[in-house]
Scaffold this motif. Structure first.
Motif, PDB file in Angstrom:
ATOM      1  N   ARG A  34      -2.911 -13.440   7.998  1.00  0.00           N
ATOM      2  CA  ARG A  34      -2.037 -13.053   6.883  1.00  0.00           C
ATOM      3  C   ARG A  34      -0.822 -12.306   7.413  1.00  0.00           C
ATOM      4  N   VAL A  35       0.195 -12.205   6.585  1.00  0.00           N
ATOM      5  CA  VAL A  35       1.442 -11.552   6.981  1.00  0.00           C
ATOM      6  C   VAL A  35       1.425 -10.086   6.578  1.00  0.00           C
ATOM      7  N   ARG A  36       1.659  -9.204   7.553  1.00  0.00           N
ATOM      8  CA  ARG A  36       1.754  -7.773   7.272  1.00  0.00           C
ATOM      9  C   ARG A  36       2.925  -7.159   8.025  1.00  0.00           C
ATOM     10  N   THR A  37       3.718  -6.356   7.324  1.00  0.00           N
ATOM     11  CA  THR A  37       4.818  -5.625   7.936  1.00  0.00           C
ATOM     12  C   THR A  37       4.775  -4.177   7.464  1.00  0.00           C
ATOM     13  N   SER A  38       5.569  -3.342   8.115  1.00  0.00           N
ATOM     14  CA  SER A  38       5.724  -1.943   7.695  1.00  0.00           C
ATOM     15  C   SER A  38       7.046  -1.427   8.250  1.00  0.00           C
ATOM     16  N   PRO A  39       7.531  -0.301   7.736  1.00  0.00           N
ATOM     17  CA  PRO A  39       8.743   0.285   8.323  1.00  0.00           C
ATOM     18  C   PRO A  39       8.439   0.809   9.719  1.00  0.00           C
ATOM     19  N   ASP A  40       9.494   1.104  10.480  1.00  0.00           N
ATOM     20  CA  ASP A  40       9.299   1.514  11.875  1.00  0.00           C
ATOM     21  C   ASP A  40       9.210   3.023  12.033  1.00  0.00           C
ATOM     22  N   HIS A  41       8.759   3.725  10.988  1.00  0.00           N
ATOM     23  CA  HIS A  41       8.661   5.185  11.055  1.00  0.00           C
ATOM     24  C   HIS A  41       7.366   5.655  10.413  1.00  0.00           C
ATOM     25  N   GLY A  42       7.113   6.958  10.481  1.00  0.00           N
ATOM     26  CA  GLY A  42       5.890   7.540   9.947  1.00  0.00           C
ATOM     27  C   GLY A  42       6.064   8.190   8.582  1.00  0.00           C
TER      28      GLY A  42
ATOM     29  N   SER B  19       0.863  -1.185   0.000  1.00  0.00           N
ATOM     30  CA  SER B  19       0.000   0.000   0.000  1.00  0.00           C
ATOM     31  C   SER B  19       0.897   1.232   0.000  1.00  0.00           C
ATOM     32  N   ILE B  20       0.470   2.268  -0.691  1.00  0.00           N
ATOM     33  CA  ILE B  20       1.351   3.395  -1.023  1.00  0.00           C
ATOM     34  C   ILE B  20       1.503   4.419   0.096  1.00  0.00           C
ATOM     35  N   GLY B  21       0.580   4.367   1.086  1.00  0.00           N
ATOM     36  CA  GLY B  21       0.666   5.329   2.179  1.00  0.00           C
ATOM     37  C   GLY B  21       0.186   6.709   1.773  1.00  0.00           C
ATOM     38  N   ASP B  22       0.479   7.701   2.604  1.00  0.00           N
ATOM     39  CA  ASP B  22       0.073   9.079   2.317  1.00  0.00           C
ATOM     40  C   ASP B  22       0.869   9.613   1.127  1.00  0.00           C
ATOM     41  N   LEU B  23       0.170  10.112   0.119  1.00  0.00           N
ATOM     42  CA  LEU B  23       0.834  10.577  -1.107  1.00  0.00           C
ATOM     43  C   LEU B  23       1.781  11.741  -0.866  1.00  0.00           C
ATOM     44  N   ASN B  24       1.574  12.467   0.223  1.00  0.00           N
ATOM     45  CA  ASN B  24       2.410  13.634   0.506  1.00  0.00           C
ATOM     46  C   ASN B  24       3.555  13.325   1.472  1.00  0.00           C
ATOM     47  N   GLY B  25       3.658  12.060   1.875  1.00  0.00           N
ATOM     48  CA  GLY B  25       4.746  11.640   2.748  1.00  0.00           C
ATOM     49  C   GLY B  25       5.866  10.989   1.952  1.00  0.00           C
ATOM     50  N   ILE B  26       6.660  10.168   2.634  1.00  0.00           N
ATOM     51  CA  ILE B  26       7.823   9.553   1.970  1.00  0.00           C
ATOM     52  C   ILE B  26       7.544   8.135   1.478  1.00  0.00           C
ATOM     53  N   GLY B  27       6.277   7.714   1.530  1.00  0.00           N
ATOM     54  CA  GLY B  27       5.933   6.358   1.136  1.00  0.00           C
ATOM     55  C   GLY B  27       6.398   5.979  -0.253  1.00  0.00           C
ATOM     56  N   SER B  28       6.030   6.780  -1.239  1.00  0.00           N
ATOM     57  CA  SER B  28       6.414   6.480  -2.629  1.00  0.00           C
ATOM     58  C   SER B  28       7.929   6.467  -2.787  1.00  0.00           C
ATOM     59  N   GLU B  29       8.597   7.361  -2.083  1.00  0.00           N
ATOM     60  CA  GLU B  29      10.053   7.444  -2.198  1.00  0.00           C
ATOM     61  C   GLU B  29      10.739   6.185  -1.678  1.00  0.00           C
ATOM     62  N   ILE B  30      10.331   5.703  -0.501  1.00  0.00           N
ATOM     63  CA  ILE B  30      11.009   4.529   0.047  1.00  0.00           C
ATOM     64  C   ILE B  30      10.651   3.263  -0.744  1.00  0.00           C
ATOM     65  N   ILE B  31       9.466   3.242  -1.329  1.00  0.00           N
ATOM     66  CA  ILE B  31       9.096   2.110  -2.190  1.00  0.00           C
ATOM     67  C   ILE B  31       9.963   2.105  -3.442  1.00  0.00           C
TER      68      ILE B  31
ATOM     69  N   LEU C 250       1.555  -8.501   2.810  1.00  0.00           N
ATOM     70  CA  LEU C 250       1.280  -7.068   2.698  1.00  0.00           C
ATOM     71  C   LEU C 250       2.352  -6.262   3.419  1.00  0.00           C
ATOM     72  N   VAL C 251       2.886  -5.260   2.729  1.00  0.00           N
ATOM     73  CA  VAL C 251       3.806  -4.298   3.341  1.00  0.00           C
ATOM     74  C   VAL C 251       3.172  -2.921   3.182  1.00  0.00           C
ATOM     75  N   THR C 252       2.969  -2.227   4.281  1.00  0.00           N
ATOM     76  CA  THR C 252       2.274  -0.938   4.231  1.00  0.00           C
ATOM     77  C   THR C 252       3.243   0.227   4.398  1.00  0.00           C
ATOM     78  N   ALA C 253       3.157   1.187   3.496  1.00  0.00           N
ATOM     79  CA  ALA C 253       3.904   2.434   3.656  1.00  0.00           C
ATOM     80  C   ALA C 253       3.151   3.305   4.662  1.00  0.00           C
ATOM     81  N   PRO C 254       3.814   4.278   5.285  1.00  0.00           N
ATOM     82  CA  PRO C 254       3.197   5.031   6.388  1.00  0.00           C
ATOM     83  C   PRO C 254       1.986   5.868   5.984  1.00  0.00           C
ATOM     84  N   ILE C 255       0.986   5.858   6.860  1.00  0.00           N
ATOM     85  CA  ILE C 255      -0.181   6.720   6.719  1.00  0.00           C
ATOM     86  C   ILE C 255      -0.110   7.813   7.771  1.00  0.00           C
TER      87      ILE C 255
END
Length: 348
Positions: free
Chosen positions: A292-300, A12-24, A119-124
């Motif tokens: 199901r398996v879900r992870t995310s980075p440890d930041h916002g 999942s892409i996370g907040d479009l105005n955050g760093i989600g797309s960049e780290i992906i 599932l890996v979720t980018a920050p919301i």
């Protein structure tokens, strides 16, 4: 066996105005990642094009309409929406929350249908994502509703794993939330996760006290002696290697955590401050206890550095690796427990 095949990683892409797309994008700019897994990003090719140009990143993507059309060896982007969102890096906007939720819902639905394996979720942003469809303090509670099981926030690295009895609960309410039933449930989830998800045969778990110095024999609160200690004793008598409560102030600094496979903290900051201090941005937020398996980075969302190309993607990359490792561990656990001969030989 599925664990030997290339795992489809839903993102999942996370907040479009955050760093989600960049780290992906930074994670999969390394083409070697495509040899290890098949990424499936839930967003839109228009968003990816905008971010690629803004951040000057060299990633070739494959636009698809459905997750089950993902192409192995490619960076796949599912077009969840057709319109062009207004992207304002660094700003908290209603639109940013709207599209973060659209991405998350599509990714979770694909996970349910087994169109992706993990599932890996980018920050919301926990504020602007709130709506009639999302009234939760974060990903963990939303996933607990959408996926079978009891969700538990489990922060992990190679040599440190920290679970929480309470997560997004005000500090003034922590003691009231911690009951014998909650302790038993959370510790059992962590024990089972260590066994099934991390291949630890006899998990050894430490639990931190609720009060300073675990109450100092009732001088600084009675909860540790009256609620925590008796519950842990019962779990230990039932065969679980669980110990505590330990005084939290010196537990990490003294290196005591190294003697255990996991540490259970009473509340959010008691566990996450030392974890993030010791993990140096390489930690992973894993949601234990789900089907199901879900992870995310440890930041916002890190709005302060969004759109500048300065975001560190290593925690997100570790989240991808951890999701794959847990998926394989679960597959192997299923095979071993289904085969009495393997179990008898001590492979479990």
């Amino acid at each position: 066996m599925k664990s030997e095949e290339r795992i489809k990683v839903g993102i999942s892409i996370g907040d479009l105005n955050g760093i989600g797309s960049e780290i992906i994008l930074k994670t999969f700019e390394d083409a070697r990642m495509l040899e290890l897994c098949t990424p499936v990003i839930f967003g839109s090719t228009k968003v990816m094009s905008f971010q690629k140009k803004l951040l000057k990143l060299d990633v070739i993507y494959q636009g698809i309409d459905r997750a089950d059309n993902a192409v192995h060896g490619k960076f796949n982007v599912v077009n969840v929406w057709k319109e062009t969102p207004n992207i304002e890096p660094g700003k908290e906007t209603e639109e940013g929350g709207k599209y973060a939720l659209l991405s998350l819902k599509a990714a979770v639905e694909a996970l349910k249908k087994e169109e992706v394996d993990v599932l890996v979720t980018a920050p919301i942003n926990k504020h602007n994502i709130q709506s009639d469809d999302f009234k939760f303090p974060g990903h963990t509670d939303y996933l607990a509703k959408e996926l079978e099981g009891d969700a538990l926030m489990f922060m992990v690295t190679d040599d440190l794993r920290v679970g929480l009895l309470t997560d997004h609960v005000p500090v003034k309410d922590v003691a009231d939330h911690i009951t014998p039933e909650l302790i038993r449930k959370k510790v059992t989830i962590i024990h089972d996760s260590l066994l099934k998800d991390f291949r630890i045969r006899r998990p050894k778990i430490a639990v931190l006290g609720i009060n300073p110095h675990s109450g100092d024999q009732g001088v600084i609160g009675k909860e540790d002696d009256e609620v925590m200690r008796p519950t842990l004793q019962k779990l230990h008598e039932e065969g679980m290697l669980v110990y505590g409560p330990y005084s939290a102030d010196s537990f990490f600094g003294s290196g005591a955590y190294k003697q255990f496979d996991a540490v259970v903290a009473a509340y959010h900051d008691q566990g996450l401050i030392p974890f993030k201090t010791l993990s140096f941005g390489n930690g992973v937020n894993y949601t234990a206890g789900l089907s199901r398996v879900r992870t995310s980075p440890d930041h916002g969302t890190a709005f302060d550095m969004a759109g500048k190309g300065k975001a560190d993607h290593h925690s997100f990359k570790e989240a991808v690796f951890t999701a794959m490792q847990v998926f394989r561990s679960r597959e192997e656990y299923k095979e071993i427990t289904a085969n009495p001969l393997q179990k008898a030989k001590g492979k479990l």
